[in-house]
Design an enzyme around this catalytic site. Sequence first.
Site, PDB file in Angstrom:
ATOM      1  N   SER A   1     -32.240 -41.178  22.395  1.00  0.00           N
ATOM      2  CA  SER A   1     -31.692 -41.301  23.719  1.00  0.00           C
ATOM      3  C   SER A   1     -30.412 -40.497  23.952  1.00  0.00           C
ATOM      4  CB  SER A   1     -31.420 -42.775  24.017  1.00  0.00           C
ATOM      5  OG  SER A   1     -30.418 -43.286  23.165  1.00  0.00           O
TER       6      SER A   1
ATOM      7  N   SER B   1     -31.510 -42.404  17.804  1.00  0.00           N
ATOM      8  CA  SER B   1     -31.016 -41.737  19.012  1.00  0.00           C
ATOM      9  C   SER B   1     -29.897 -40.722  18.836  1.00  0.00           C
ATOM     10  CB  SER B   1     -30.563 -42.775  20.026  1.00  0.00           C
ATOM     11  OG  SER B   1     -31.674 -43.263  20.719  1.00  0.00           O
TER      12      SER B   1
ATOM     13  N   LYS C   1     -21.261 -40.145  25.320  1.00  0.00           N
ATOM     14  CA  LYS C   1     -22.506 -40.747  25.815  1.00  0.00           C
ATOM     15  C   LYS C   1     -22.165 -41.844  26.821  1.00  0.00           C
ATOM     16  CE  LYS C   1     -26.896 -42.727  24.163  1.00  0.00           C
ATOM     17  NZ  LYS C   1     -27.662 -43.170  22.968  1.00  0.00           N
TER      18      LYS C   1
HETATM   19  N1  GLN Z   1     -36.268 -44.081  20.589  1.00  0.00           N
HETATM   20  C1  GLN Z   1     -35.886 -45.381  20.108  1.00  0.00           C
HETATM   21  C2  GLN Z   1     -36.036 -46.399  21.209  1.00  0.00           C
HETATM   22  O1  GLN Z   1     -36.503 -46.028  22.223  1.00  0.00           O
HETATM   23  C3  GLN Z   1     -34.488 -45.336  19.594  1.00  0.00           C
HETATM   24  C4  GLN Z   1     -33.486 -45.434  20.646  1.00  0.00           C
HETATM   25  C5  GLN Z   1     -32.083 -45.464  20.123  1.00  0.00           C
HETATM   26  O2  GLN Z   1     -31.838 -45.185  18.957  1.00  0.00           O
HETATM   27  N2  GLN Z   1     -31.182 -45.879  20.984  1.00  0.00           N
HETATM   28  O3  GLN Z   1     -35.703 -47.532  21.065  1.00  0.00           O
END
Ligand code: GLN
Length: 454
Positions: free
Chosen positions: A135, A159, A60
């Site tokens: 994400s 995410s 990532k």
């Molecule tokens: N979707 C969540 C957010 O937008 C989680 C994101 C994540 O886990 N990095 O914060």
Amino acid sequence: ISVSELVDASLNRINEVDGQVHAFLTVNEDEARAQAKKLDEKIGVDGGKGALFGLPAGIKDNIITRGVRTTCASKLLENFTPVHHATVMEKLDAAESVSVGKLNMDEFAMGSSNENSGFIAARNPWHLDYVPGGSSGGSAAAVAAGEVTFALGSDTGGSIREPAAYCGVVGMKPTYSRVSRFGLVAFASSLDQIGPLTRSVEDNAHVLQQIAGFDNRDSTSANMDVPNYVEALGGDVKGMKIAVPKEYLGEGVNEDVRAHVSNALRELEKLGATWEEVSLPHSQYAVAAYYLIASSEASANLARFDGVRYGVRHDARNDLIEMYKKTRSEGLGDEVKRRIMLGTFALSSGYYDAYYKKAQQVRTLIKEDFDNVLQQYDVIIGPTAPTTAFKIGENIDDPLTMYANDILTIPVNLAGVPAISVPCGFSHGLPVGLQIIGKPFDERTVYKVAHAYE
Ligand code: GLN
């Protein structure tokens, strides 16, 4: 098969499909081939002893990689090439896997669909009109499309698990502090964790085995031995007690998703486990508390991206404040700005007690809910997400609907406990994810249950 052949297969697959999937932001073709060659030369010399020897991996793009561009999918970091490795990268190097490139994501890991990438939205390999989740959408898509053997992602509020569910792969968020965050570009430091995405539970345990462990460069890292995750896979689930929170199968959870989770519970019953309904009463406040805490931490963490230290600098040379402003307004996307503003507001004097402090108090109640249930049960099981993947563009103008999507994953980060998402069927051609949540530092039991079910 030689490492070079394996890495070639991965690169060929990337060439073949990534023009459509967009899982990768950077492919290090030459470096990957060179490293494969080096590893091939080791075979016969020391036998290729690395635990992940020769396996093509994708990383990532918020995990820093020495000499390889690391953008966090932000225009502001378009040209940022780190001079050192994240701890997990050093560990992967020691395990002798081969990084073939950096994976797409929502900018600075803020999002649930990958549509917040500053460059291009990754797609769901099962259906290209659908989001891969976020994400870590690039990580899940790359594994699902067969571009890499495993990927690393990060999980602040879901995410790793949500994209794993949407793409039909296995994604593990370890206990907070189990894997070093040194070299993970911070979003919300009290919630962020790195973890593996793979096609099978067994692969997943092998990768976590290599990246977990104490690191004195991360002040929150747990100084505890890493147990043998791979060995735990053989165990059975006879006599295990499973808790199923009624809040996880209630309103808002799609019927097909519910049916697949019920089927999974029946399978586990056949294997000798029992389950009971429980309550995590404060879960309903988790999304609100999370968006205050995560945005507050993000507003502080992202202050470092000012055009001076990293990445792109706006060309307003005569005025420092003007340079900061232009760099940030042009370099950062809308969602990132929204969070910085929300977090700055929540932390400002006069509002701190009403928002940030209150959210931290709610967080404690959520953690106590999990502690209570996990004292009596081995694991908690429910869906990973309320629905399957949605269409690209469907939720883009509606941040609140997008935030609500994380309702089943966020409480786990607030409590700091480990959780995995494993595939448990399909609804209208799109994968459904089953979430298995464990006690702090008990990834072994989570893997055991996941493996028995799988
Ligand atoms: N979707 C969540 C957010 O937008 C989680 C994101 C994540 O886990 N990095 O914060």
